[in-house]
Design an enzyme around this catalytic site. Structure first.
Site, PDB file in Angstrom:
ATOM      1  N   CYS A 134       5.988  -6.621   0.929  1.00 22.24           N
ATOM      2  CA  CYS A 134       4.906  -7.376   1.559  1.00 22.24           C
ATOM      3  C   CYS A 134       3.965  -7.941   0.498  1.00 22.24           C
ATOM      4  O   CYS A 134       3.116  -7.218  -0.034  1.00 22.24           O
ATOM      5  CB  CYS A 134       4.138  -6.484   2.530  1.00 22.24           C
ATOM      6  SG  CYS A 134       2.787  -7.354   3.351  1.00 22.24           S
ATOM      7  N   CYS A 137       0.277  -7.817   1.445  1.00 20.82           N
ATOM      8  CA  CYS A 137      -0.345  -6.489   1.322  1.00 20.82           C
ATOM      9  C   CYS A 137      -0.551  -6.108  -0.150  1.00 20.82           C
ATOM     10  O   CYS A 137      -1.584  -5.554  -0.505  1.00 20.82           O
ATOM     11  CB  CYS A 137       0.523  -5.401   1.952  1.00 20.82           C
ATOM     12  SG  CYS A 137       1.334  -5.868   3.471  1.00 20.82           S
ATOM     13  N   ASP A 138       0.444  -6.373  -0.978  1.00 23.92           N
ATOM     14  CA  ASP A 138       0.453  -5.773  -2.321  1.00 23.92           C
ATOM     15  C   ASP A 138       0.255  -6.764  -3.463  1.00 23.92           C
ATOM     16  O   ASP A 138       0.119  -6.346  -4.620  1.00 23.92           O
ATOM     17  CB  ASP A 138       1.785  -5.036  -2.540  1.00 23.92           C
ATOM     18  CG  ASP A 138       1.939  -3.878  -1.563  1.00 23.92           C
ATOM     19  OD1 ASP A 138       0.907  -3.401  -1.067  1.00 23.92           O
ATOM     20  OD2 ASP A 138       3.076  -3.463  -1.295  1.00 23.92           O
TER      21      ASP A 138
END
Ligand code: NAP
Length: 308
Positions: A134, A137-138
């Site tokens: 992701c 997200c990261d």
């Protein structure tokens, strides 16, 4: 005993649905599945869930949601629903092993799984330590670092573009010599100087001590191998929704995602859906939570309508 509402899945979608449904006194039961908590349980720092300016660990966020849901009367059962009979929409039947449950309504929030490369143990070792699925997200953890993205579809291209905001260099690693992504998306990728496409390459090994440090690439044509140093590897080869048990029961699209009418309504009036098992696009904890809220409100209205 016929319940009012059963919720399948205990990620942010299922647990948010449970919080709303429990506060509406529907006495929901959440079937947590055999891997309770969903994908957030495999995530370390979550920095984009509103309300936590210093970030929060994925498992802690899930535990907080569970505490909030049980505080209002949700019952959690650590089992998977593996069979359903929805032939009578007013009396839905679900089985966890040999045990049968009857209910007036259901919210399906069983999520999806990011596809892995199936390289064996390496993937588990480095999951969350450089190996992830992701970018949204990261990505911010890879500021001025070198990363790779595996895949050649729209997701891979979109993730590669997004990662150029942070990373110093992004390798797009694709197993063929042409991208599957739409032409406009391809154009943007080709024009981005930070992205280098490695054609006809597959990732065949992940290497590093505690965190990912390099990958082995194998040329899909010549079978030659080489090592590529990088700090992060983002999988973008698709997701599989956890909906196999619903095949032939409610309407699914060709990839297995649950088809929705409006926001959370399925092809059956008493069955609602929330989160990544319907939403292939956004796939964020906060969007799943939002859909969980909507599904609970829709289920509540449906149950009210049965009384008149
Ligand atoms: P996708 O279109 O199915 O692409 C998956 C990519 O991963 C393909 O390039 C495929 O290679 C590769 N792949 C699959 N299995 C692999 C494996 N085991 N090893 C290495 N590579 C592998 O999936 P997606 O990109 O997640 O997109 C899903 C849907 O969402 C698509 O319909 C897409 O158009 C849509 N989407 C749209 C947007 C947008 O419009 N902004 C953004 C994201 C997604 P091959 O090409 O060789 O098969």
């Amino acid at each position: 005993m016929t319940h009012q509402l059963l919720i399948l899945g205990s990620g942010p979608a299922g647990l948010t649905a449970a919080i709303y449904a429990a506060r509406a006194e529907l006495a929901p039961i959440v079937f947590e599945g055999t891997h309770p908590g969903g994908q957030l349980m495999e995530t370390s720092d979550v920095e984009n869930f509103p309300g936590f300016p210093d970030g929060i660990l994925g498992p802690v966020l899930i535990q907080n949601m569970k505490n909030q849901a049980t505080k209002f009367g949700t019952q959690l059962i650590q089992k998977n629903i593996d069979k359903v009979d929805f032939s009578d929409p007013k009396n839905l039947k679900l089985w966890a092993g040999d045990e049968m449950y009857e209910t007036q309504s259901v919210i399906i929030a069983t999520g999806s799984k990011a596809r892995w490369l199936n390289l064996g143990k390496g993937e588990e070792k480095f999951w969350g330590k450089g190996y992830t699925a992701c970018a949204t997200c990261d990505g911010a953890f890879f500021r001025n670092k070198v990363v790779g993205v595996v895949g050649g579809g729209d997701s891979a291209c979109e993730e590669a573009m997004f990662l150029t905001k942070f990373a110093s260099k992004v390798y797009l690693i694709h197993r063929r010599d042409e991208l599957r992504a739409s032409k406009p998306m391809q154009k943007r990728v080709f024009a981005n100087e930070k992205i280098e496409i490695l054609w006809n390459k597959g990732v065949t090994d992940l290497k590093g001590d505690n965190v990912l440090a390099s990958v082995e690439l194998t040329d899909t044509q010549t079978k030659d191998t080489s090592d590529l140093e990088l700090n992060g590897l983002f999988m973008a080869i698709g997701h599989d929704p956890n909906t196999k048990f619903l095949d032939g029961v409610i309407a699914l699209d060709e990839k297995g995602y649950i088809q929705v009418e409006g926001n959370t309504k399925t092809s059956l009036p008493s069955v609602f859906v929330a989160g990544d098992c319907q939403d292939w696009h956004y796939q964020q904890a906060i969007t799943a939570a939002g859909l969980g809220c909507m599904a609970a409100l829709d289920a509540e209205h449906y149950l009210e309508s049965l009384k008149v």
